[in-house]
Write an enzyme that holds these catalytic residues in place. Structure first.
Site, PDB file in Angstrom:
ATOM      1  N   GLU A  28       0.873  -1.170   0.000  1.00 31.57           N
ATOM      2  CA  GLU A  28       0.000   0.000   0.000  1.00 31.57           C
ATOM      3  C   GLU A  28       0.908   1.217   0.000  1.00 31.57           C
ATOM      4  O   GLU A  28       1.604   1.458   0.983  1.00 31.57           O
ATOM      5  CB  GLU A  28      -0.865   0.050   1.263  1.00 31.57           C
ATOM      6  CG  GLU A  28      -1.987  -0.925   1.310  1.00 31.57           C
ATOM      7  CD  GLU A  28      -2.805  -0.767   2.607  1.00 31.57           C
ATOM      8  OE1 GLU A  28      -2.364  -0.093   3.571  1.00 31.57           O
ATOM      9  OE2 GLU A  28      -3.890  -1.358   2.647  1.00 31.57           O
ATOM     10  N   HIS A  62      10.494  24.387  -5.697  1.00 28.18           N
ATOM     11  CA  HIS A  62       9.166  24.951  -5.909  1.00 28.18           C
ATOM     12  C   HIS A  62       8.335  24.947  -4.632  1.00 28.18           C
ATOM     13  O   HIS A  62       8.461  24.053  -3.798  1.00 28.18           O
ATOM     14  CB  HIS A  62       8.409  24.152  -6.981  1.00 28.18           C
ATOM     15  CG  HIS A  62       9.130  24.099  -8.280  1.00 28.18           C
ATOM     16  ND1 HIS A  62       9.064  23.011  -9.101  1.00 28.18           N
ATOM     17  CD2 HIS A  62       9.949  24.986  -8.904  1.00 28.18           C
ATOM     18  CE1 HIS A  62       9.792  23.228 -10.188  1.00 28.18           C
ATOM     19  NE2 HIS A  62      10.340  24.419 -10.082  1.00 28.18           N
ATOM     20  N   LYS A  71       3.414  17.459   0.331  1.00 32.42           N
ATOM     21  CA  LYS A  71       3.680  16.538  -0.777  1.00 32.42           C
ATOM     22  C   LYS A  71       4.138  15.185  -0.253  1.00 32.42           C
ATOM     23  O   LYS A  71       4.971  15.111   0.647  1.00 32.42           O
ATOM     24  CB  LYS A  71       4.766  17.099  -1.706  1.00 32.42           C
ATOM     25  CG  LYS A  71       4.381  18.400  -2.383  1.00 32.42           C
ATOM     26  CD  LYS A  71       5.494  18.945  -3.246  1.00 32.42           C
ATOM     27  CE  LYS A  71       5.068  20.256  -3.907  1.00 32.42           C
ATOM     28  NZ  LYS A  71       6.153  20.829  -4.705  1.00 32.42           N
ATOM     29  N   TYR A 130       3.982  12.514  -7.161  1.00 33.48           N
ATOM     30  CA  TYR A 130       3.795  13.225  -5.910  1.00 33.48           C
ATOM     31  C   TYR A 130       2.348  13.623  -5.757  1.00 33.48           C
ATOM     32  O   TYR A 130       1.720  14.174  -6.645  1.00 33.48           O
ATOM     33  CB  TYR A 130       4.760  14.397  -5.717  1.00 33.48           C
ATOM     34  CG  TYR A 130       4.986  15.324  -6.875  1.00 33.48           C
ATOM     35  CD1 TYR A 130       4.443  16.593  -6.871  1.00 33.48           C
ATOM     36  CD2 TYR A 130       5.786  14.940  -7.944  1.00 33.48           C
ATOM     37  CE1 TYR A 130       4.678  17.463  -7.923  1.00 33.48           C
ATOM     38  CE2 TYR A 130       6.026  15.798  -8.998  1.00 33.48           C
ATOM     39  CZ  TYR A 130       5.460  17.063  -8.977  1.00 33.48           C
ATOM     40  OH  TYR A 130       5.690  17.921 -10.029  1.00 33.48           O
TER      41      TYR A 130
END
Length: 180
Positions: A28, A62, A71, A130
């Site tokens: 998972e 970024h 993220k 991501y």
């Protein structure tokens, strides 16, 4: 699920259980409840992004402000040096960075809101997935200079990195908008 806080403890290496047999493996890569429990907070993702890059491509650093994104980074193939920079002005680790080599889909990296993020491709190519906690908002996007001497990031470069025009124009930490 094994969680390892990195040098900046809010950035975490996540290694889910992997079940292997003669056919291959199963895991998972994301389970909302388990991840929330491990992070000590509820995490909801609203968008998945995938990038493909060749060797020596550097993407970043970024971030979005004010609509910050957490993220969850996963390498689908290849190898990258992944970097997170703390841009939370009131944090004891403000302006510090942490880097982690990711080379297996069985390793994920959690980069919370308030951080700039980027990576350098170390292998011939890499595909990166991501998941993000806020939608992409170009009007809120900022780029921190990957080579800002104030950050002192030790990128494992082989020559000159391949950069986008946007990444060539990144701002220094001193000039970049940060989080209060």
């Amino acid at each position: 699920m094994q969680i390892t806080p990195l040098a900046i403890p809010e950035v975490m290496l996540i290694e889910p259980p992997v079940f292997q047999d003669a056919r291959g493996y199963f895991m998972e890569s994301f389970h909302q409840q388990k991840l929330g429990t491990a992070l000590g907070r509820k995490v909801s993702f609203v968008q998945d992004n995938v990038s493909y890059s060749e060797r020596n491509v550097l993407r970043g650093l970024h971030y979005q402000r004010p609509q910050s994104q957490g993220k969850l980074i996963q390498i689908l193939n290849g190898e990258v040096f992944d970097v997170a920079v703390d841009l939370r002005r009131k944090s004891p680790t403000f302006g510090q960075w942490v880097g982690q080599i990711l080379k297996s889909p069985q390793q994920l990296l959690w980069v919370p809101e308030g951080f700039a993020h980027g990576f350098l491709v170390l292998s011939g190519s890499a595909t990166v997935l991501y998941r993000v906690t806020a939608h992409y908002a170009p009007e809120n996007e900022h780029t921190l200079a990957w080579n800002d001497p104030a950050l002192g990031i030790h990128w494992p470069l082989q020559g000159t990195p391949r950069l986008s025009g946007k990444d060539q124009q990144g701002l220094s930490l001193q000039m970049a908008p940060v989080f209060d």
